[in-house]
Design an enzyme around this catalytic site. Structure first.
Site, PDB file in Angstrom:
ATOM      1  N   PHE A   1      75.645  81.068 -10.941  1.00 29.63           N
ATOM      2  CA  PHE A   1      75.315  81.102 -12.374  1.00 29.63           C
ATOM      3  C   PHE A   1      73.923  81.730 -12.593  1.00 29.63           C
ATOM      4  O   PHE A   1      73.797  82.811 -13.170  1.00 29.63           O
ATOM      5  CB  PHE A   1      75.397  79.659 -12.909  1.00 29.63           C
ATOM      6  CG  PHE A   1      74.696  79.410 -14.200  1.00 29.63           C
ATOM      7  CD1 PHE A   1      75.002  80.145 -15.338  1.00 29.63           C
ATOM      8  CD2 PHE A   1      73.718  78.414 -14.294  1.00 29.63           C
ATOM      9  CE1 PHE A   1      74.338  79.910 -16.538  1.00 29.63           C
ATOM     10  CE2 PHE A   1      73.064  78.169 -15.487  1.00 29.63           C
ATOM     11  CZ  PHE A   1      73.365  78.920 -16.606  1.00 29.63           C
TER      12      PHE A   1
ATOM     13  N   TYR B   1      70.352  66.357  -2.371  1.00 33.06           N
ATOM     14  CA  TYR B   1      69.861  67.508  -3.153  1.00 33.06           C
ATOM     15  C   TYR B   1      68.353  67.405  -3.343  1.00 33.06           C
ATOM     16  O   TYR B   1      67.612  68.337  -3.047  1.00 33.06           O
ATOM     17  CB  TYR B   1      70.582  67.519  -4.500  1.00 33.06           C
ATOM     18  CG  TYR B   1      70.243  68.671  -5.404  1.00 33.06           C
ATOM     19  CD1 TYR B   1      70.542  69.980  -5.052  1.00 33.06           C
ATOM     20  CD2 TYR B   1      69.638  68.448  -6.653  1.00 33.06           C
ATOM     21  CE1 TYR B   1      70.249  71.037  -5.904  1.00 33.06           C
ATOM     22  CE2 TYR B   1      69.357  69.497  -7.508  1.00 33.06           C
ATOM     23  CZ  TYR B   1      69.654  70.789  -7.139  1.00 33.06           C
ATOM     24  OH  TYR B   1      69.374  71.840  -7.985  1.00 33.06           O
TER      25      TYR B   1
HETATM   26  N1  LIG Z   1      71.423  75.512 -13.301  1.00 32.70           N
HETATM   27  C1  LIG Z   1      70.476  74.601 -13.365  1.00 32.70           C
HETATM   28  O1  LIG Z   1      70.338  73.914 -14.393  1.00 32.70           O
HETATM   29  C2  LIG Z   1      69.519  74.400 -12.208  1.00 32.70           C
HETATM   30  C3  LIG Z   1      68.553  73.397 -12.344  1.00 32.70           C
HETATM   31  C4  LIG Z   1      67.654  73.210 -11.310  1.00 32.70           C
HETATM   32  C5  LIG Z   1      67.695  74.001 -10.184  1.00 32.70           C
HETATM   33  N2  LIG Z   1      68.645  74.960 -10.066  1.00 32.70           N
HETATM   34  C6  LIG Z   1      68.654  75.748  -8.821  1.00 32.70           C
HETATM   35  O2  LIG Z   1      68.967  77.100  -9.079  1.00 32.70           O
HETATM   36  C7  LIG Z   1      69.771  77.619  -8.003  1.00 32.70           C
HETATM   37  C8  LIG Z   1      71.050  78.213  -8.564  1.00 32.70           C
HETATM   38  O3  LIG Z   1      71.780  77.196  -9.242  1.00 32.70           O
HETATM   39  P1  LIG Z   1      73.073  77.542 -10.122  1.00 32.70           P
HETATM   40  O4  LIG Z   1      73.077  76.626 -11.267  1.00 32.70           O
HETATM   41  O5  LIG Z   1      73.135  78.994 -10.348  1.00 32.70           O
HETATM   42  O6  LIG Z   1      74.233  77.073  -9.130  1.00 32.70           O
HETATM   43  P2  LIG Z   1      75.525  77.873  -8.587  1.00 32.70           P
HETATM   44  O7  LIG Z   1      76.315  76.873  -7.804  1.00 32.70           O
HETATM   45  O8  LIG Z   1      76.184  78.586  -9.698  1.00 32.70           O
HETATM   46  O9  LIG Z   1      74.876  78.955  -7.616  1.00 32.70           O
HETATM   47  C9  LIG Z   1      74.501  78.693  -6.299  1.00 32.70           C
HETATM   48  C10 LIG Z   1      74.959  79.862  -5.426  1.00 32.70           C
HETATM   49  O10 LIG Z   1      74.524  79.657  -4.087  1.00 32.70           O
HETATM   50  C11 LIG Z   1      75.586  80.045  -3.227  1.00 32.70           C
HETATM   51  N3  LIG Z   1      75.393  79.371  -1.943  1.00 32.70           N
HETATM   52  C12 LIG Z   1      75.441  78.033  -1.678  1.00 32.70           C
HETATM   53  N4  LIG Z   1      75.212  77.793  -0.370  1.00 32.70           N
HETATM   54  C13 LIG Z   1      75.006  79.009   0.202  1.00 32.70           C
HETATM   55  C14 LIG Z   1      74.722  79.421   1.530  1.00 32.70           C
HETATM   56  N5  LIG Z   1      74.593  78.547   2.546  1.00 32.70           N
HETATM   57  N6  LIG Z   1      74.578  80.762   1.778  1.00 32.70           N
HETATM   58  C15 LIG Z   1      74.697  81.669   0.773  1.00 32.70           C
HETATM   59  N7  LIG Z   1      74.969  81.325  -0.496  1.00 32.70           N
HETATM   60  C16 LIG Z   1      75.125  80.017  -0.781  1.00 32.70           C
HETATM   61  C17 LIG Z   1      76.833  79.631  -3.972  1.00 32.70           C
HETATM   62  O11 LIG Z   1      78.008  80.269  -3.516  1.00 32.70           O
HETATM   63  C18 LIG Z   1      76.473  80.009  -5.396  1.00 32.70           C
HETATM   64  O12 LIG Z   1      76.837  81.331  -5.693  1.00 32.70           O
HETATM   65  C19 LIG Z   1      69.996  76.478  -7.017  1.00 32.70           C
HETATM   66  O13 LIG Z   1      69.073  76.594  -5.970  1.00 32.70           O
HETATM   67  C20 LIG Z   1      69.710  75.243  -7.846  1.00 32.70           C
HETATM   68  O14 LIG Z   1      69.253  74.188  -7.064  1.00 32.70           O
HETATM   69  C21 LIG Z   1      69.566  75.172 -11.048  1.00 32.70           C
END
Ligand SMILES: NC(=O)c1ccc[n+]([C@@H]2O[C@H](COP(=O)([O-])OP(=O)(O)OC[C@H]3O[C@@H](n4cnc5c(N)ncnc54)[C@H](O)[C@@H]3O)[C@@H](O)[C@H]2O)c1
Length: 315
Positions: free
Chosen positions: A12, A146
């Protein structure tokens, strides 16, 4: 042309970051193992000359040929549903994945930006949360996988800064929502919008008095890239400080969508934080950043996207 590696680039937030980096004239290599991401998220980017996609698990060594100016480590399951389903993968991508991507940045002399989270503050005893608050986390509860992975990742990134002089930025992201937030990932905004789309009851966990602050993805990405381009080293909160109760969010969704859904209440999950709001004075001072999209507008854009996805048969 500057060149960035974005891990989690098919997720995302990662896909929005890739899109905005390309728009700003960067070349982008997205690295993702598609655990929770999808090629649909980057379909439109693949036609772009400056865009490459590498399917790879970043818990294994990460090598990318050619010059790299920035490494943005966004790979990690992020929604509670995902990290509870993949507890060990979550710990591994936060620890081994962070180590491997820091190693890449060090080898090629790139700046490094870590996606951290408001979850590192746990169930906070200080409100709103400033960057100098150390948090209140249960390390052995189900959510610890997490929170502690991200806390370890922050410690590792700062160690690379202190030991190797790496230029390290840590963005503590607060709840972000918008187009491409998966409809079934269990986060409160996607839950409510899709339940409203289906005219199904909106589920509130607890009594709905717990508060959250929701940042629209365009604002979040602008803040993250502002941080990337700044001289700041260390953590910075990027999120929307406007706080709403979960019940208020549900009411906003019902009003906006005109859905006839009722609201139902279910038990609160273990260690669910009761309040969550960023203090963004640091981002305002250093980057001149603050959110611009209000909740109403952000919800409307996200709801329109779910409707379009529904028409394509994807929701
Ligand atoms: N969306 C939010 O509100 C939010 C809030 C706080 C932190 N974050 C951080 O932002 C980042 C992205 O979050 P998001 O909401 O887009 O989640 P998401 O699940 O949509 O994206 C995470 C991506 O990481 C990939 N991934 C996971 N493990 C992997 C690995 N070992 N090797 C390669 N790729 C891998 C997944 O396939 C996915 O495409 C994360 O690190 C998350 O902790 C997001």
């Amino acid at each position: 042309m500057p060149r960035a590696v974005v891990t989690g680039g098919a997720g995302f937030l990662g896909s929005h970051l890739c899109e905005e980096l390309l728009r700003r004239g960067w070349a982008v290599v997205a690295v993702d193992n598609l655990l929770t991401g999808s090629l649909d998220n980057i379909q439109a980017l693949r036609a772009h000359d400056g865009f490459e996609f590498v399917e790879h698990d970043v818990t294994e060594e990460v090598n990318v040929d050619g010059p790299i100016d920035a490494v943005l480590h966004f790979a990690s399951p992020a929604s509670p549903r995902d990290y509870l389903e993949y507890p060990i993968k979550t710990l591994k991508v936060g620890s081994l994945g962070t180590h491997n991507t820091l190693g890449l940045a060090k080898r090629v002399g790139a700046r490094y930006l870590l996606a951290s989270t408001s979850e590192i503050y746990g169930d906070p005893l200080v409100h709103p949360q400033r960057e100098d608050y150390w948090g209140n986390v249960n390390p052995v509860g189900p959510r610890g996988v997490y929170d502690e992975a991200k806390r370890f990742a922050e410690a590792m990134a700062m160690a690379y800064h202190r030991a190797h002089g790496l230029d390290v930025k840590i963005v503590r992201i607060f709840n972000t929502y918008g187009e491409r937030l998966r409809h079934h990932d269990g986060r409160v905004v996607s839950n409510f919008l899709v339940q409203a789309l289906d005219d199904k009851p909106l589920t509130i966990y607890g009594d709905g008095s717990q508060t959250r602050s929701f940042c629209f993805v365009d604002d979040e990405v602008r803040g993250i890239l502002g941080l990337l381009e700044s001289d700041w080293v260390g953590p910075m909160n990027i999120g929307n400080p406007n706080e709403f109760t979960v019940l208020e969010l549900a009411e906003n969704v019902l009003e906006l969508t005109g859905a006839g859904s009722e609201i139902v209440f279910e038990p609160l999950p273990v260690d669910d934080p009761k309040v969550r709001r960023p203090d963004i004075s640091l981002a305002e001072k250093v980057l001149g950043w603050h959110p611009e999209v209000n909740l109403r507008e952000g919800l409307r854009r996200t709801y329109d996207w779910y409707r379009r996805e529904r028409e394509r048969g994807r929701v």
